[in-house]
Design a protein around this motif. Structure first.
Motif, PDB file in Angstrom:
ATOM      1  N   PHE A 272       0.821  -1.206   0.000  1.00 25.17           N
ATOM      2  CA  PHE A 272       0.000   0.000   0.000  1.00 25.17           C
ATOM      3  C   PHE A 272       0.861   1.264   0.000  1.00 25.17           C
ATOM      4  CE2 PHE A 272      -2.159   3.279   2.636  1.00 25.17           C
ATOM      5  CZ  PHE A 272      -3.231   3.554   1.805  1.00 25.17           C
ATOM      6  N   LEU A 273       1.803   1.348   0.919  1.00 24.66           N
ATOM      7  CA  LEU A 273       2.625   2.558   1.025  1.00 24.66           C
ATOM      8  C   LEU A 273       3.664   2.638  -0.088  1.00 24.66           C
ATOM      9  CD1 LEU A 273       2.990   2.574   4.892  1.00 24.66           C
ATOM     10  CD2 LEU A 273       1.829   4.300   3.520  1.00 24.66           C
ATOM     11  N   SER A 274       4.103   1.507  -0.592  1.00 25.03           N
ATOM     12  CA  SER A 274       5.075   1.525  -1.675  1.00 25.03           C
ATOM     13  C   SER A 274       4.456   1.982  -2.987  1.00 25.03           C
ATOM     14  CB  SER A 274       5.706   0.138  -1.845  1.00 25.03           C
ATOM     15  OG  SER A 274       6.410  -0.234  -0.672  1.00 25.03           O
ATOM     16  N   ALA A 275       3.137   1.878  -3.101  1.00 24.87           N
ATOM     17  CA  ALA A 275       2.456   2.353  -4.298  1.00 24.87           C
ATOM     18  C   ALA A 275       2.187   3.852  -4.248  1.00 24.87           C
ATOM     19  CB  ALA A 275       1.134   1.606  -4.477  1.00 24.87           C
ATOM     20  N   ALA A 276       2.356   4.453  -3.080  1.00 28.24           N
ATOM     21  CA  ALA A 276       2.141   5.894  -2.952  1.00 28.24           C
ATOM     22  C   ALA A 276       3.299   6.637  -3.603  1.00 28.24           C
ATOM     23  CB  ALA A 276       2.016   6.276  -1.475  1.00 28.24           C
ATOM     24  N   TYR A 277       3.079   7.918  -3.873  1.00 28.99           N
ATOM     25  CA  TYR A 277       4.084   8.714  -4.559  1.00 28.99           C
ATOM     26  C   TYR A 277       4.985   9.473  -3.596  1.00 28.99           C
ATOM     27  CZ  TYR A 277       1.669   7.616  -8.867  1.00 28.99           C
ATOM     28  OH  TYR A 277       1.110   6.943  -9.930  1.00 28.99           O
ATOM     29  N   GLY A 278       4.974   9.053  -2.344  1.00 33.49           N
ATOM     30  CA  GLY A 278       5.807   9.659  -1.320  1.00 33.49           C
ATOM     31  C   GLY A 278       5.274   9.264   0.039  1.00 33.49           C
ATOM     32  N   PRO A 279       5.999   9.547   1.105  1.00 29.14           N
ATOM     33  CA  PRO A 279       5.500   9.253   2.455  1.00 29.14           C
ATOM     34  C   PRO A 279       4.197   9.999   2.725  1.00 29.14           C
ATOM     35  CG  PRO A 279       7.845   9.825   2.475  1.00 29.14           C
ATOM     36  CD  PRO A 279       7.346  10.142   1.113  1.00 29.14           C
ATOM     37  N   LEU A 280       3.302   9.357   3.451  1.00 26.72           N
ATOM     38  CA  LEU A 280       2.031   9.989   3.763  1.00 26.72           C
ATOM     39  C   LEU A 280       2.190  11.033   4.863  1.00 26.72           C
ATOM     40  CD1 LEU A 280      -0.524   7.022   3.726  1.00 26.72           C
ATOM     41  CD2 LEU A 280       0.155   8.543   1.861  1.00 26.72           C
ATOM     42  N   ALA A 281       1.449  12.132   4.714  1.00 29.08           N
ATOM     43  CA  ALA A 281       1.434  13.189   5.719  1.00 29.08           C
ATOM     44  C   ALA A 281       0.097  13.278   6.421  1.00 29.08           C
ATOM     45  CB  ALA A 281       1.761  14.533   5.070  1.00 29.08           C
ATOM     46  N   ALA A 282      -0.928  12.677   5.821  1.00 27.61           N
ATOM     47  CA  ALA A 282      -2.285  12.728   6.369  1.00 27.61           C
ATOM     48  C   ALA A 282      -3.058  11.547   5.812  1.00 27.61           C
ATOM     49  CB  ALA A 282      -2.970  14.045   5.991  1.00 27.61           C
ATOM     50  N   ALA A 283      -4.189  11.260   6.431  1.00 25.10           N
ATOM     51  CA  ALA A 283      -5.015  10.151   5.949  1.00 25.10           C
ATOM     52  C   ALA A 283      -6.463  10.362   6.360  1.00 25.10           C
ATOM     53  CB  ALA A 283      -4.510   8.817   6.484  1.00 25.10           C
ATOM     54  N   ASN A 284      -7.358   9.903   5.503  1.00 29.01           N
ATOM     55  CA  ASN A 284      -8.784   9.857   5.800  1.00 29.01           C
ATOM     56  C   ASN A 284      -9.070   8.509   6.447  1.00 29.01           C
ATOM     57  OD1 ASN A 284     -11.614   9.405   5.562  1.00 29.01           O
ATOM     58  ND2 ASN A 284     -11.742  10.892   3.908  1.00 29.01           N
ATOM     59  N   VAL A 285      -9.592   8.527   7.660  1.00 29.01           N
ATOM     60  CA  VAL A 285      -9.808   7.275   8.391  1.00 29.01           C
ATOM     61  C   VAL A 285     -11.252   6.778   8.290  1.00 29.01           C
ATOM     62  CG1 VAL A 285      -7.905   7.720   9.963  1.00 29.01           C
ATOM     63  CG2 VAL A 285     -10.201   8.463  10.600  1.00 29.01           C
ATOM     64  N   CYS A 286     -12.042   7.366   7.384  1.00 34.82           N
ATOM     65  CA  CYS A 286     -13.339   6.813   6.960  1.00 34.82           C
ATOM     66  C   CYS A 286     -14.351   6.662   8.097  1.00 34.82           C
ATOM     67  CB  CYS A 286     -13.136   5.484   6.238  1.00 34.82           C
ATOM     68  SG  CYS A 286     -12.297   5.690   4.654  1.00 34.82           S
ATOM     69  N   GLN A 287     -14.737   7.791   8.676  1.00 38.70           N
ATOM     70  CA  GLN A 287     -15.747   7.797   9.717  1.00 38.70           C
ATOM     71  C   GLN A 287     -17.060   7.198   9.247  1.00 38.70           C
ATOM     72  OE1 GLN A 287     -19.230   8.942  11.757  1.00 38.70           O
ATOM     73  NE2 GLN A 287     -18.690   9.859   9.798  1.00 38.70           N
ATOM     74  N   SER A 288     -17.356   7.320   7.958  1.00 40.93           N
ATOM     75  CA  SER A 288     -18.632   6.827   7.432  1.00 40.93           C
ATOM     76  C   SER A 288     -18.790   5.317   7.592  1.00 40.93           C
ATOM     77  CB  SER A 288     -18.777   7.196   5.950  1.00 40.93           C
ATOM     78  OG  SER A 288     -17.753   6.583   5.181  1.00 40.93           O
ATOM     79  N   LEU A 289     -17.683   4.616   7.837  1.00 38.22           N
ATOM     80  CA  LEU A 289     -17.737   3.158   8.002  1.00 38.22           C
ATOM     81  C   LEU A 289     -17.795   2.748   9.468  1.00 38.22           C
ATOM     82  CD1 LEU A 289     -15.058   2.167   5.351  1.00 38.22           C
ATOM     83  CD2 LEU A 289     -17.514   2.488   5.037  1.00 38.22           C
ATOM     84  N   ARG A 290     -17.855   3.711  10.361  1.00 40.01           N
ATOM     85  CA  ARG A 290     -17.853   3.428  11.795  1.00 40.01           C
ATOM     86  C   ARG A 290     -18.998   2.480  12.176  1.00 40.01           C
ATOM     87  NH1 ARG A 290     -19.806   7.512  16.462  1.00 40.01           N
ATOM     88  NH2 ARG A 290     -18.968   6.437  18.284  1.00 40.01           N
ATOM     89  N   GLY A 291     -18.667   1.416  12.882  1.00 39.56           N
ATOM     90  CA  GLY A 291     -19.656   0.466  13.354  1.00 39.56           C
ATOM     91  C   GLY A 291     -20.049  -0.594  12.346  1.00 39.56           C
ATOM     92  N   ARG A 292     -19.516  -0.529  11.129  1.00 41.16           N
ATOM     93  CA  ARG A 292     -19.872  -1.490  10.092  1.00 41.16           C
ATOM     94  C   ARG A 292     -18.801  -2.573   9.971  1.00 41.16           C
ATOM     95  NH1 ARG A 292     -21.116   1.843   4.769  1.00 41.16           N
ATOM     96  NH2 ARG A 292     -21.695  -0.251   4.053  1.00 41.16           N
ATOM     97  N   ARG A 293     -19.186  -3.690   9.392  1.00 39.37           N
ATOM     98  CA  ARG A 293     -18.236  -4.773   9.109  1.00 39.37           C
ATOM     99  C   ARG A 293     -18.100  -4.892   7.591  1.00 39.37           C
ATOM    100  NH1 ARG A 293     -15.676  -8.693  11.751  1.00 39.37           N
ATOM    101  NH2 ARG A 293     -15.032 -10.537  10.583  1.00 39.37           N
ATOM    102  N   LEU A 294     -16.916  -4.602   7.097  1.00 38.65           N
ATOM    103  CA  LEU A 294     -16.630  -4.642   5.675  1.00 38.65           C
ATOM    104  C   LEU A 294     -15.252  -5.242   5.453  1.00 38.65           C
ATOM    105  CD1 LEU A 294     -17.851  -1.035   4.788  1.00 38.65           C
ATOM    106  CD2 LEU A 294     -19.012  -3.147   4.129  1.00 38.65           C
ATOM    107  N   MET A 295     -15.090  -5.955   4.349  1.00 41.92           N
ATOM    108  CA  MET A 295     -13.803  -6.569   4.008  1.00 41.92           C
ATOM    109  C   MET A 295     -13.313  -7.484   5.127  1.00 41.92           C
ATOM    110  SD  MET A 295     -12.019  -3.168   2.285  1.00 41.92           S
ATOM    111  CE  MET A 295     -10.933  -4.046   1.146  1.00 41.92           C
TER     112      MET A 295
END
Length: 264
Positions: free
Chosen positions: A208-231
């Motif tokens: 995942f991180l090796s496919a990025a175009y540089g080190p991550l500085a921020a991230a969206n942690v997906c609040q909309s999925l809170r309490g759900r079971r996915l993947m």
């Protein structure tokens, strides 16, 4: 450049980790001398009746449209740049998160979605898209009015819309036919990635991180999925809090150490 950063969220049922995210954005804005404003449900007040009637009750669709209306509002009020940041975006390397490189006067976020390879217990598939978790508009940019027009056309059509039709789907399709300026160091943690960040799982984080175009500085942690079971992952407050803790550890170094190469 006179800049305002806008965020919105409800004032009730706010998990502690969400406050950490918003605090990190406030601190980032202050470090850049940007003005910061927070709105609760007043954020949706500019939405016209026709839009609400056509769009249904999906608040993600409301949010996508409302943010472009607020961008137009603040740019008309004398601001030279408007930045929207989703309330569930965590900034963990604030010095590395900059928007000045968006030379076209607007921009969004490069997104990498990780998924297990179908039919295999190991192996990771990566899909590149564009999302609007952070949206940047400068005064006079040509995209904002086009984007508003495109959203209105889609909603007036009254065809069924997915929750991300006006955001990730539309922007990703545009990115297939034209260059769309994007921030390259803002990650998106879907349930699989979120679990990997919390558990420090190199089998997911390496690709995942090796496919990025540089080190991550921020991230969206997906609040909309809170309490759900996915993947196969239960997105609990404890899981998100653990992931955030690992992101904040030593200025993002603990997370970014899994990045093995620079993508072309």
């Amino acid at each position: 450049m006179k800049t305002i950063v806008l965020q919105s969220f409800r004032r009730h049922d706010v998990p502690a980790w969400m406050n950490l995210c918003m605090d990190s954005v406030r601190a980032w804005a202050a470090s850049r001398a940007y003005q910061y404003q927070f709105l609760d449900d007043a954020f949706f007040e500019p939405l016209p009746d026709w839009f609400l009637q056509s769009a249904g009750t999906a608040k993600t669709i409301w949010t996508d449209y409302a943010r472009v209306l607020w961008a137009r509002h603040f740019l008309a009020q004398g601001y030279e740049r408007f930045i929207w940041v989703d309330a569930d975006v965590l900034v963990f390397v604030p010095a590395a998160l900059t928007v000045e490189q968006l030379s076209q006067g607007y921009g969004f976020c490069h997104e990498i979605q990780a998924a297990r390879t179908k039919g295999a217990s190991t192996g990771v598939e990566l899909h590149h898209r564009i999302n609007n978790a952070i949206s940047v508009y400068c005064r006079g940019n040509p995209f904002l009015d086009f984007y508003r027009h495109a959203m209105e056309r889609m909603v007036r059509k009254k065809a069924p819309l997915a929750h991300d039709s006006l955001g990730t789907v539309l922007l990703s399709h545009l990115g297939m036919v034209m260059p769309v300026p994007v921030l390259l160091n803002v990650g998106l943690f879907n349930p699989l990635t979120l679990q990997a960040v919390a558990a420090d799982d190199a089998s997911i984080l390496g690709p995942f991180l090796s496919a990025a175009y540089g080190p991550l500085a921020a991230a969206n942690v997906c609040q909309s999925l809170r309490g759900r079971r996915l993947m196969g992952v239960q997105v609990s407050d404890e899981l998100v809090a653990a992931a955030i803790e690992n992101c904040l550890r030593d200025g993002g170094g603990h997370l970014n150490r899994h990045r093995r190469q620079t993508s072309p």
